[in-house]
Design a protein around this motif. Sequence first.
Motif, PDB file in Angstrom:
ATOM      1  N   PHE A 108     -91.403  49.812  16.815  1.00 10.30           N
ATOM      2  CA  PHE A 108     -91.315  50.708  17.955  1.00 10.30           C
ATOM      3  C   PHE A 108     -90.990  49.966  19.254  1.00 10.30           C
ATOM      4  N   VAL A 121     -99.399  51.430  19.174  1.00 13.06           N
ATOM      5  CA  VAL A 121     -98.669  51.306  17.913  1.00 13.06           C
ATOM      6  C   VAL A 121     -99.628  50.658  16.924  1.00 13.06           C
ATOM      7  N   HIS A 123     -97.935  54.350  15.376  1.00 12.18           N
ATOM      8  CA  HIS A 123     -97.890  55.791  15.602  1.00 12.18           C
ATOM      9  C   HIS A 123     -98.694  56.425  14.469  1.00 12.18           C
ATOM     10  N   SER A 152     -95.580  51.690  12.093  1.00 13.76           N
ATOM     11  CA  SER A 152     -95.244  50.877  13.258  1.00 13.76           C
ATOM     12  C   SER A 152     -93.743  50.627  13.366  1.00 13.76           C
TER      13      SER A 152
END
Length: 218
Positions: A108, A121, A123, A152
């Motif tokens: 991310f 992170v 998510h 992630s």
Amino acid sequence: MTTIIDYGIGNLRSIEKAFEAVGASVHRTDRPDAVANAERVVLPGVGAFRACIDEIRRRDLENAIHEVIDRGVPFLGVCVGMQLLFETGYEKGEHDGLGVLPGHVAHFRDTDVGMPDDLSVPHMGWNAIEPTRTHPLLEGLGDAPYVYFVHSYHPVAETTDDVLATTTYGHTFPSVVQCDNVFGVQFHPEKSQAAGLGLLENFAALPAGEGAKRTVTT
């Protein structure tokens, strides 16, 4: 019959039970010949990209995966199984994926669009998927159904037509992909209650071996 590829990584029983809950017949196997000759295939996955692709290759499953995809059989990658469909994964190094879809898999915080510092992170939790076009895989799920994510990394697709739905967490990323008979979901449908079960039911109903082609709406 839906064949789930068992390469020793992932909670296979959960996705197996989810398919059974929607009335699908399920078979788990790690045999390359059984995968190559299947009529519908699911590639699950959790954890690290490299560990998953290494185990697939160690078990001599890569060629079987390409064979069954080339036959036009409906093929679904789930979570890391979706990520493996792309060309390259950048998790603790650079690793070759299956190369079925053009693009790569990035953290991310390592994408060109960036990520707000105040967002954590991985998510993790419920988030909406926003369809980019209609397709039988998403039929009956609603305009923006909520599903369950734990990741992630996510794909960065080179071909926008391959993106069937997106999700926003800091930035927008592909959460469902589709090209011809190949599908991928970044979330866990087996943990996504009604929306997840609906998607699995739709996948199980796709014409076996006929190559469900990309549908674009204007």
